[in-house]
Design a protein around this motif. Structure first.
Motif, PDB file in Angstrom:
ATOM      1  N   SER A   1      51.911 -87.348  19.399  1.00 30.18           N
ATOM      2  CA  SER A   1      51.580 -87.055  20.793  1.00 30.18           C
ATOM      3  C   SER A   1      51.866 -88.252  21.690  1.00 30.18           C
ATOM      4  O   SER A   1      52.454 -88.115  22.770  1.00 30.18           O
ATOM      5  N   TYR A   2      51.450 -89.424  21.240  1.00 34.38           N
ATOM      6  CA  TYR A   2      51.622 -90.639  22.028  1.00 34.38           C
ATOM      7  C   TYR A   2      53.109 -90.950  22.234  1.00 34.38           C
ATOM      8  O   TYR A   2      53.560 -91.259  23.348  1.00 34.38           O
ATOM      9  N   VAL A   3      53.884 -90.840  21.166  1.00 31.30           N
ATOM     10  CA  VAL A   3      55.320 -91.130  21.247  1.00 31.30           C
ATOM     11  C   VAL A   3      56.032 -90.138  22.163  1.00 31.30           C
ATOM     12  O   VAL A   3      56.929 -90.514  22.924  1.00 31.30           O
ATOM     13  N   GLU A   4      55.643 -88.878  22.112  1.00 29.09           N
ATOM     14  CA  GLU A   4      56.272 -87.875  22.984  1.00 29.09           C
ATOM     15  C   GLU A   4      56.084 -88.240  24.458  1.00 29.09           C
ATOM     16  O   GLU A   4      57.009 -88.125  25.261  1.00 29.09           O
ATOM     17  N   MET A   5      54.884 -88.706  24.796  1.00 32.07           N
ATOM     18  CA  MET A   5      54.631 -89.076  26.187  1.00 32.07           C
ATOM     19  C   MET A   5      55.395 -90.340  26.581  1.00 32.07           C
ATOM     20  O   MET A   5      55.944 -90.434  27.683  1.00 32.07           O
ATOM     21  N   LEU A   6      55.457 -91.317  25.674  1.00 31.98           N
ATOM     22  CA  LEU A   6      56.219 -92.535  25.967  1.00 31.98           C
ATOM     23  C   LEU A   6      57.689 -92.208  26.206  1.00 31.98           C
ATOM     24  O   LEU A   6      58.314 -92.733  27.142  1.00 31.98           O
ATOM     25  N   GLU A   7      58.233 -91.334  25.380  1.00 36.93           N
ATOM     26  CA  GLU A   7      59.632 -90.930  25.551  1.00 36.93           C
ATOM     27  C   GLU A   7      59.841 -90.181  26.857  1.00 36.93           C
ATOM     28  O   GLU A   7      60.840 -90.387  27.560  1.00 36.93           O
ATOM     29  N   PHE A   8      58.909 -89.320  27.183  1.00 38.05           N
ATOM     30  CA  PHE A   8      59.047 -88.508  28.393  1.00 38.05           C
ATOM     31  C   PHE A   8      59.130 -89.393  29.631  1.00 38.05           C
ATOM     32  O   PHE A   8      59.880 -89.106  30.566  1.00 38.05           O
ATOM     33  N   TYR A   9      58.377 -90.491  29.633  1.00 37.58           N
ATOM     34  CA  TYR A   9      58.373 -91.384  30.794  1.00 37.58           C
ATOM     35  C   TYR A   9      59.367 -92.539  30.658  1.00 37.58           C
ATOM     36  O   TYR A   9      59.322 -93.495  31.417  1.00 37.58           O
ATOM     37  N   GLY A  10      60.253 -92.429  29.655  1.00 40.84           N
ATOM     38  CA  GLY A  10      61.349 -93.381  29.543  1.00 40.84           C
ATOM     39  C   GLY A  10      61.018 -94.693  28.862  1.00 40.84           C
ATOM     40  O   GLY A  10      61.841 -95.608  28.841  1.00 40.84           O
ATOM     41  N   ASP A  11      59.832 -94.813  28.274  1.00 40.37           N
ATOM     42  CA  ASP A  11      59.466 -96.058  27.590  1.00 40.37           C
ATOM     43  C   ASP A  11      59.913 -95.989  26.128  1.00 40.37           C
ATOM     44  O   ASP A  11      59.098 -95.904  25.202  1.00 40.37           O
ATOM     45  N   ARG A  12      61.209 -96.050  25.929  1.00 46.10           N
ATOM     46  CA  ARG A  12      61.753 -95.941  24.574  1.00 46.10           C
ATOM     47  C   ARG A  12      61.426 -97.171  23.733  1.00 46.10           C
ATOM     48  O   ARG A  12      61.233 -97.067  22.518  1.00 46.10           O
ATOM     49  N   ASP A  13      61.379 -98.325  24.364  1.00 44.77           N
ATOM     50  CA  ASP A  13      61.019 -99.537  23.621  1.00 44.77           C
ATOM     51  C   ASP A  13      59.592 -99.431  23.095  1.00 44.77           C
ATOM     52  O   ASP A  13      59.302 -99.814  21.949  1.00 44.77           O
ATOM     53  N   GLY A  14      58.698 -98.916  23.940  1.00 48.02           N
ATOM     54  CA  GLY A  14      57.312 -98.740  23.513  1.00 48.02           C
ATOM     55  C   GLY A  14      57.195 -97.736  22.383  1.00 48.02           C
ATOM     56  O   GLY A  14      56.462 -97.950  21.416  1.00 48.02           O
ATOM     57  N   ALA A  15      57.938 -96.630  22.486  1.00 42.91           N
ATOM     58  CA  ALA A  15      57.915 -95.607  21.436  1.00 42.91           C
ATOM     59  C   ALA A  15      58.457 -96.155  20.125  1.00 42.91           C
ATOM     60  O   ALA A  15      57.898 -95.911  19.048  1.00 42.91           O
ATOM     61  N   ARG A  16      59.544 -96.926  20.221  1.00 39.85           N
ATOM     62  CA  ARG A  16      60.148 -97.512  19.019  1.00 39.85           C
ATOM     63  C   ARG A  16      59.185 -98.493  18.339  1.00 39.85           C
ATOM     64  O   ARG A  16      59.067 -98.523  17.111  1.00 39.85           O
ATOM     65  N   GLU A  17      58.485 -99.274  19.143  1.00 39.07           N
ATOM     66  CA  GLU A  17      57.536-100.237  18.590  1.00 39.07           C
ATOM     67  C   GLU A  17      56.389 -99.532  17.863  1.00 39.07           C
ATOM     68  O   GLU A  17      55.993 -99.943  16.766  1.00 39.07           O
ATOM     69  N   VAL A  18      55.869 -98.474  18.470  1.00 39.72           N
ATOM     70  CA  VAL A  18      54.790 -97.712  17.842  1.00 39.72           C
ATOM     71  C   VAL A  18      55.241 -97.149  16.500  1.00 39.72           C
ATOM     72  O   VAL A  18      54.543 -97.259  15.478  1.00 39.72           O
ATOM     73  N   LEU A  19      56.432 -96.549  16.470  1.00 40.28           N
ATOM     74  CA  LEU A  19      56.923 -95.915  15.243  1.00 40.28           C
ATOM     75  C   LEU A  19      57.282 -96.940  14.174  1.00 40.28           C
ATOM     76  O   LEU A  19      57.057 -96.702  12.983  1.00 40.28           O
ATOM     77  N   ASN A  20      57.849 -98.070  14.578  1.00 34.88           N
ATOM     78  CA  ASN A  20      58.155 -99.129  13.610  1.00 34.88           C
ATOM     79  C   ASN A  20      56.885 -99.670  12.963  1.00 34.88           C
ATOM     80  O   ASN A  20      56.834 -99.886  11.747  1.00 34.88           O
ATOM     81  N   ASN A  21      55.859 -99.890  13.776  1.00 37.27           N
ATOM     82  CA  ASN A  21      54.591-100.385  13.239  1.00 37.27           C
ATOM     83  C   ASN A  21      53.974 -99.364  12.291  1.00 37.27           C
ATOM     84  O   ASN A  21      53.448 -99.720  11.227  1.00 37.27           O
ATOM     85  N   TYR A  22      54.045 -98.108  12.672  1.00 34.58           N
ATOM     86  CA  TYR A  22      53.445 -97.045  11.857  1.00 34.58           C
ATOM     87  C   TYR A  22      54.147 -96.901  10.512  1.00 34.58           C
ATOM     88  O   TYR A  22      53.523 -96.600   9.495  1.00 34.58           O
ATOM     89  N   ALA A  23      55.455 -97.138  10.499  1.00 36.05           N
ATOM     90  CA  ALA A  23      56.234 -96.972   9.269  1.00 36.05           C
ATOM     91  C   ALA A  23      56.251 -98.218   8.398  1.00 36.05           C
ATOM     92  O   ALA A  23      56.218 -98.127   7.167  1.00 36.05           O
ATOM     93  N   TYR A  24      56.293 -99.397   9.016  1.00 34.40           N
ATOM     94  CA  TYR A  24      56.574-100.614   8.260  1.00 34.40           C
ATOM     95  C   TYR A  24      55.419-101.600   8.152  1.00 34.40           C
ATOM     96  O   TYR A  24      55.487-102.519   7.344  1.00 34.40           O
ATOM     97  N   ASP A  25      54.365-101.434   8.938  1.00 34.41           N
ATOM     98  CA  ASP A  25      53.243-102.358   8.850  1.00 34.41           C
ATOM     99  C   ASP A  25      52.568-102.192   7.490  1.00 34.41           C
ATOM    100  O   ASP A  25      52.106-101.096   7.141  1.00 34.41           O
ATOM    101  N   GLU A  26      52.504-103.263   6.714  1.00 33.45           N
ATOM    102  CA  GLU A  26      51.973-103.192   5.354  1.00 33.45           C
ATOM    103  C   GLU A  26      50.493-102.866   5.310  1.00 33.45           C
ATOM    104  O   GLU A  26      49.970-102.471   4.263  1.00 33.45           O
ATOM    105  N   LYS A  27      49.814-103.037   6.422  1.00 29.97           N
ATOM    106  CA  LYS A  27      48.380-102.718   6.447  1.00 29.97           C
ATOM    107  C   LYS A  27      48.150-101.202   6.460  1.00 29.97           C
ATOM    108  O   LYS A  27      47.069-100.742   6.137  1.00 29.97           O
ATOM    109  N   PHE A  28      49.159-100.439   6.843  1.00 33.62           N
ATOM    110  CA  PHE A  28      49.037 -98.986   6.873  1.00 33.62           C
ATOM    111  C   PHE A  28      49.385 -98.399   5.507  1.00 33.62           C
ATOM    112  O   PHE A  28      50.256 -98.930   4.807  1.00 33.62           O
ATOM    113  N   PRO A  29      48.726 -97.315   5.101  1.00 31.22           N
ATOM    114  CA  PRO A  29      49.055 -96.682   3.813  1.00 31.22           C
ATOM    115  C   PRO A  29      50.452 -96.072   3.834  1.00 31.22           C
ATOM    116  O   PRO A  29      50.972 -95.730   4.896  1.00 31.22           O
ATOM    117  N   SER A  30      51.054 -95.949   2.652  1.00 30.86           N
ATOM    118  CA  SER A  30      52.372 -95.338   2.545  1.00 30.86           C
ATOM    119  C   SER A  30      52.292 -93.896   3.044  1.00 30.86           C
ATOM    120  O   SER A  30      51.449 -93.114   2.612  1.00 30.86           O
TER     121      SER A  30
END
Length: 412
Positions: A204-233
């Motif tokens: 939901s959060y990424v969809e809104m960031l993309e809609f308002y053109g904040d692609r850098d913000g969306a990319r950062e959120v998704l990169n952290n969610y996928a690659y941050d070692e503190k998050f579960p696989s």
């Protein structure tokens, strides 16, 4: 609202199966929360009278919810909260969790306004010095409230798409959406920074960031969610990142790097066929080799045995690989499977069943069987002997390919 509701319902875990619970007609489970309340201690000692009182109150609340007796449930909820108000701050920490359970029930039954009211009340509760666990719970409550706001925002977004951009109503609706998205972002952002699996909130959060053109913000959120070692696989984290990069038309190498991680987690994922296509188009020989491995990996799983696209890809790519003098690649994949794939995929039983159900599938599998096991393979022999006018040309080419390229003929 169906997809939204499904995100909110989870199955009972093994830990909960031994606990008594109340199920709604739609199958949503409410584990009894008495154990949670009873475990709340003050000065290291449990207070049994408090636990018994709240336990009885919770039972009445859950029974009323199950029977859709909303007024009665509200009265019991008021009594429960009064009990908590009359005790010390440690015991009051159970209240937000009860409210969250209540709100999820309301959400599941489409009572959005009631759920929003419950969540709004719950997010304002504070009990002295806030513990870390209570902070996470409050963040979760605020995030679910954010999902409700997102749902309203997405409805406005759909309405906006039907308006003329030069229309006055468009500007009004656009500003309304912007106000809603700001409130939603605040509620979602805090939660998704905490290690955990937060798929519906992140989407939901990424969809809104993309809609308002904040692609850098969306990319950062998704990169952290996928690659941050503190998050579960989490396979979905890599799916979301891949789909985002695909929308951005990212370079093939970047797309491959994301799907390679997903392949290591879920080798039978539906995106693996797309992964194979990307690898096949690559200029690197190591990617071509991996492309063969990916196809074998997909077909290792029982749920993929009738995936005709996977068999078509394997039949074609296996033949190309053998024509390209990469017999060692095939041997490497086949050596670990030759003891079980023949009975798993290429038995006489499956030959008859596949030919009856899907003749095209049977022909693709027969070519793979012949290339790996030779023309003496039961599956290949059965299919190749069938008389079918439409597939006559295809079967003739199949026999020719097996005769020329089978690894049995190559002495492997």
């Amino acid at each position: 609202m169906t997809d939204f509701s499904e995100e909110l319902v989870r199955p009972t875990t093994e830990d909960e199966q031994g606990e008594p619970c109340v199920r709604s007609g739609s199958g949503m489970c409410f584990p009894w929360l008495q154990n949670h309340i009873e475990s709340i201690a003050s000065g290291g000692k449990q207070e049994k009278d408090f636990a018994q009182t709240t336990s009885a109150c919770l039972s009445f609340i859950q029974e009323a919810l199950l029977r859709h007796q909303w007024q009665r449930a509200a009265e019991y909820m008021h009594s429960y909260l009064q009990i908590l108000e009359d005790t010390d701050s440690n015991k009051r920490q159970g209240a937000p969790e009860i409210s969250l359970q209540h709100a999820l029930y309301l959400l599941h039954h489409g009572l959005l306004e009631d759920a929003n009211r419950i969540l709004t009340q719950a997010e304002t509760w504070r009990y002295g010095e806030k513990s870390s666990s209570q902070e996470v719970l409050v963040n979760l409550i605020q995030a679910y409230k954010g999902l409700l706001q997102y749902y309203s925002w997405s409805k406005k977004k759909m309405e906006l798409s039907q308006l003329d951009k030069d229309d006055y109503a468009y500007n009004t609706a656009s500003q309304n959406m912007l106000n809603r998205s700001w409130k939603t972002s605040v509620n979602l952002c805090a939660l998704i920074q905490i290690p955990g699996v937060w798929d519906p909130f992140v989407k939901s959060y990424v969809e809104m960031l993309e809609f308002y053109g904040d692609r850098d913000g969306a990319r950062e959120v998704l990169n952290n969610y996928a690659y941050d070692e503190k998050f579960p696989s989490n396979p979905n984290a890599h799916v979301y990142l891949y789909n985002f990069l695909k929308r951005e038309k990212a370079p093939r190498e970047k797309l491959i790097s994301v799907l390679k991680i997903l392949y290591q987690i879920v080798p039978s994922h539906k995106l693996m066929l797309e992964f194979h296509r990307l690898l096949r188009k690559s200029d690197k020989q190591e990617h071509h080799k991996l492309g063969l491995e990916v196809l074998f990996g997909i077909l290792d799983f029982a749920g993929c045995t009738k995936n005709i696209t996977a068999w078509k890809y394997l039949a074609k790519y296996l033949k190309q690989t053998l024509m390209g003098s990469h017999l060692a690649w095939v041997q490497e994949e086949w050596n670990s499977r030759k003891s079980w794939w023949p009975s798993f995929h290429f038995s006489y039983f499956w030959a008859k069943r596949n030919w009856k159900d899907d003749k095209t599938l049977a022909c693709e599998k027969a070519l793979v069987a012949g290339l790996l096991l030779g023309k003496g393979c039961k599956y290949f022999r059965y299919v190749s002997k069938q008389d079918h006018q439409v597939l006559k040309k295809k079967m003739k080419q199949m026999k020719k390919s097996v005769k020329k390229y089978s690894i049995v003929n190559s002495g492997l």
